[in-house]
Design an enzyme around this catalytic site. Structure first.
Site, PDB file in Angstrom:
ATOM      1  CD  GLU A  20     -34.100 -16.895 -84.557  1.00  9.44           C
ATOM      2  OE1 GLU A  20     -33.948 -17.607 -85.568  1.00  9.44           O
ATOM      3  OE2 GLU A  20     -33.211 -16.740 -83.700  1.00  9.44           O
ATOM      4  CD  GLU A  73     -34.024 -19.004 -80.041  1.00  7.32           C
ATOM      5  OE1 GLU A  73     -33.091 -19.445 -80.739  1.00  7.32           O
ATOM      6  OE2 GLU A  73     -35.194 -18.924 -80.454  1.00  7.32           O
TER       7      GLU A  73
HETATM    8  C1  GLA Z   1     -32.986 -20.039 -83.886  1.00  6.64           C
HETATM    9  C2  GLA Z   1     -34.427 -20.462 -83.667  1.00  6.64           C
HETATM   10  C3  GLA Z   1     -34.564 -21.693 -82.830  1.00  6.64           C
HETATM   11  C4  GLA Z   1     -33.486 -22.692 -83.142  1.00  6.64           C
HETATM   12  C5  GLA Z   1     -32.137 -22.046 -82.969  1.00  6.64           C
HETATM   13  C6  GLA Z   1     -30.992 -23.002 -83.190  1.00  6.64           C
HETATM   14  O1  GLA Z   1     -32.524 -19.154 -82.993  1.00  6.64           O
HETATM   15  O2  GLA Z   1     -35.212 -19.443 -83.133  1.00  6.64           O
HETATM   16  O3  GLA Z   1     -35.838 -22.242 -83.091  1.00  6.64           O
HETATM   17  O4  GLA Z   1     -33.647 -23.126 -84.455  1.00  6.64           O
HETATM   18  O5  GLA Z   1     -32.027 -21.031 -83.927  1.00  6.64           O
HETATM   19  O6  GLA Z   1     -29.751 -22.359 -83.043  1.00  6.64           O
END
Ligand code: GLA
Length: 674
Positions: free
Chosen positions: A159, A316
């Site tokens: 991210e 995710e």
């Molecule tokens: C983000 C991050 C993950 C985790 C999630 C939790 O998407 O990439 O590492 O922290 O949030 O929702």
């Protein structure tokens, strides 16, 4: 199309069906748990795990001293258990030794405050010191695992820009100046572009230019806009630097996880998408929004747009609650399947979760996971198993593409320009207006592609243009040509006002679209919060009105009261062989739906599903000889949908009427009709 990723989709992952995966933070657990994890992963049908995302301090415990023992072991263990690896380069969060030895890598906020380690992503995107250490790590990881049989793909950092997108330290200031020199060539051109004649801001030396650090008054909006562009480019450059190292050692596809979501706006993903081998997104339901489920559909459609219409990966999502909103709600029974299949309906061919096993410690200990704190005698676990077997039944849809003949134009630059500091009304926020238009389309049963303003529009019957405040000359001309050639456009207020330098287009608003729309606007007349106005048709509106005059357009509706009685509020203009509608105010949802229904009907646009209050979603994917119709019932009552075919989840033949129980999803395969 300009925003095409390079072309690997799931065939690159060599997957015969829809991929089910998750983040696996094995470092948080003793090795004794890993064997249990392997057995449970096999039971859940996990195909792919993302590992080493936050592994840096484990694999490089001291500068230049690497310890891959645990990672070696887990790679081999996963391989032996038939689970493929989405391997993190490990650079998302620097280890304490790096920020201790080199505090100059730490990010600095707009008020000049350093942000310290202790959380994550504590690094400045322009820092050469960070870059040097990160690339040294990537080199080691790529060399060691580039040809490992478990490796399916690379996951660069994590991210990028989630926390550190905008950095205002001196290193960033220097990088910003270099970026500006590349863009403008000389200071005169920059002074013109930024309008520095205003408030005595003329620059005589590059060294005088700062990032837009907090000032006593509102800051130069063109400088703010360029700083957003620079910051997005700086992070993309971090991605490309890692990618280059990976390519030297490996032929596996490379990507990173995007954040197409309501609360992150700092990355211009139209620029990033072409650099990705496949498009991956992270999506979490955001309960701070009025309609989180509609936003999920929006994000999925926008991710598909970034993928150039091709299948994409949900990297995710949460099994239940997250831990980072003020109030973290779990999913209702059945919602996991519904949300997941909504992503699939809208083009996802992989579904991954954050995360495999709920952490016992650390900031995310209250974040949901596939294996919750309570273990596997749980609803969460059972629902993941159900999802897994459902995905097996849907395997044949892999590679099919979503059908849509309506498009919505979306632009990060317009978002930045609309939500800048000194503006006519703080009540006008870009994403609110985009979401309002999208929700209306969704409630009309229309599947919408979300595309860049520079996209080829010729295949669409209708194009919706919400609040496109900043628009480039070429994109405005392309929209006008599209309508002239017979297309139908609906443009909403505050569009077409400034050019790419945030310079107002003179001669009457909405400068870029005046001729297309056949209107001219003298003055903006925003409404105070809570104030409303009624239109002649009885429609209601708020937030915004305009002193508008038609110059060729037909008035469809006008204000009956409020500050502008009698002034046109909704217009339609014949332009060449097409029609261009203008909605000059923020209509109430039902009234916006009425206008769009009419415009789309005239355009001959397809509604795949019935009108509803958003509780029913019907989306079609097409692949080979088949059409797959997804019917998602978010409501509390069974619904009926008329179609014939074979239902993939229940395995039943559908004669003429498909019944979808409350909260369920059905997917019907039909022979291709054209
Ligand atoms: C983000 C991050 C993950 C985790 C999630 C939790 O998407 O990439 O590492 O922290 O949030 O929702």
């Amino acid at each position: 199309m300009p925003n095409q990723p390079r072309g690997h989709t799931h065939p690159a992952l060599a997957s015969p069906g829809i991929v089910l995966g998750c983040d696996y933070n094995f470092e948080q657990w003793p090795a004794s748990v890993w064997d249990q994890d392997m057995a449970l992963m096999r039971a859940a049908g996990i195909d792919l795990v993302a590992i080493n995302i936050f592994g840096w301090s484990a694999i490089e415990p001291q500068p230049g001293r690497y310890d891959f023992a645990a990672l070696d072991q887990i790679m081999d263990l996963l391989h032996a258990n038939g689970v493929r690896v989405n391997l993190g380069t490990g650079t998302a969060s620097p280890p304490p030794w790096l920020t201790h030895q080199h505090p100059e890598v730490l990010p600095v906020t707009a008020d000049g405050t350093t942000r310290f380690p202790g959380g994550r992503q504590a690094w400045c995107p322009s820092s050469p010191v960070f870059r040097q250490h990160a690339l040294a790590l990537v080199e080691q990881v790529a060399r060691r695992y580039g040809n490992h049989p478990a490796l399916a793909m690379w996951h660069v950092s994590n991210e990028l820009g989630c926390h550190n997108a905008l950095c205002y330290d001196d290193t960033s200031a220097q990088a910003f100046r270099t970026w500006l020199a590349d863009r403008y060539g000389d200071l005169d051109t920059l002074n013109q572009a930024w309008g520095t004649a205003f408030w005595s801001q003329r620059y005589g030396d590059w060294a005088e230019i700062q990032p837009p650090r907090l000032a006593l008054s509102a800051r130069n909006p063109a400088q703010l806009l360029d700083f957003q562009r620079f910051s997005s480019d700086a992070l993309l450059d971090c991605y490309l630097a890692e990618e280059q190292v990976l390519r030297r050692h490996s032929s596996a596809p490379v990507t990173t996880n995007f954040m197409v979501t309501a609360h992150i706006r700092n990355l211009d993903y139209w620029k990033w998408a072409p650099a990705m081998d496949l498009i991956a997104n992270d999506h979490y339901l955001d309960h701070r929004l009025a309609d989180p489920v509609a936003e999920l559909s929006f994000a999925a459609d926008l991710t598909r747009g970034l993928a150039g219409g091709r299948p994409w990966m949900l990297m995710e999502q949460a099994v239940g609650a997250v831990n980072w909103q003020p109030y973290n709600l779990p999913k209702a029974p059945g919602q996991l399947l519904r949300n997941s299949l909504t992503h699939v309906a809208r083009g996802a061919d992989s579904l991954c979760f954050f995360q495999w096993r709920a952490s016992a410690q650390g900031t995310e200990k209250f974040h949901s996971a596939i294996v919750p704190h309570a273990g596997t005698e749980t609803t969460a676990w059972r629902e993941v198993l159900e999802l897994s077997s459902t995905l097996d039944r849907l395997a044949e849809i892999t590679g099919s593409t979503v059908e849509a003949d309506t498009a919505l134009l979306f632009d990060w630059e317009s978002w930045w320009a609309t939500d800048t500091e000194a503006r006519p009304s703080q009540g006008v926020r870009y994403l609110d207006q985009v979401h309002a238009a999208y929700r209306a389309l969704r409630e009309l049963g229309v599947t919408t592609d979300i595309v860049a303003p520079s996209a080829d529009l010729s295949r669409y019957r209708a194009v919706i243009v919400p609040c496109l405040h900043l628009v480039r000359d070429t994109d405005a001309a392309a929209l006008s040509d599209y309508v002239r050639a017979g297309g139908h456009a609906v443009v909403t207020f505050y569009s077409g006002i400034v050019d790419e330098h945030d310079r107002v287009r003179l001669g009457g608003y909405p400068g870029a679209f005046r001729d297309l729309l056949g209107v001219t606007v003298e003055e903006f007349v925003p409404l105070l919060p809570g104030d409303e106005t009624t239109l002649a048709s009885g429609a209601r509106a708020g937030t915004w009105t305009e002193l508008l005059r038609t110059t060729g357009a037909e008035t469809i509706d006008s204000y009956a009261d409020g500050p502008l009685p009698g002034v046109p509020a909704v217009t339609r203009n014949r332009h060449g062989s097409g029609q261009a509608w203008y909605v000059a105010t923020a209509l109430d949802p039902a009234d916006l739906r009425d206008v769009l229904r009419r415009a789309l009907r005239e355009a001959g646009a397809t509604a795949a599903g019935p009108e509803s209050d958003g509780t029913v979603e019907v989306v079609r994917r097409r692949g080979g000889q088949h059409r797959y119709t997804f019917v998602v019932n978010h409501g509390a009552k069974e619904i009926e949908h008329h179609l014939t075919g074979h239902e993939l989840i229940t395995g039943e033949h559908v004669g003429t009427v498909l019944r979808v129980p409350a909260g369920a999803v059905r997917v019907v395969r039909q022979e291709q009709s054209r």
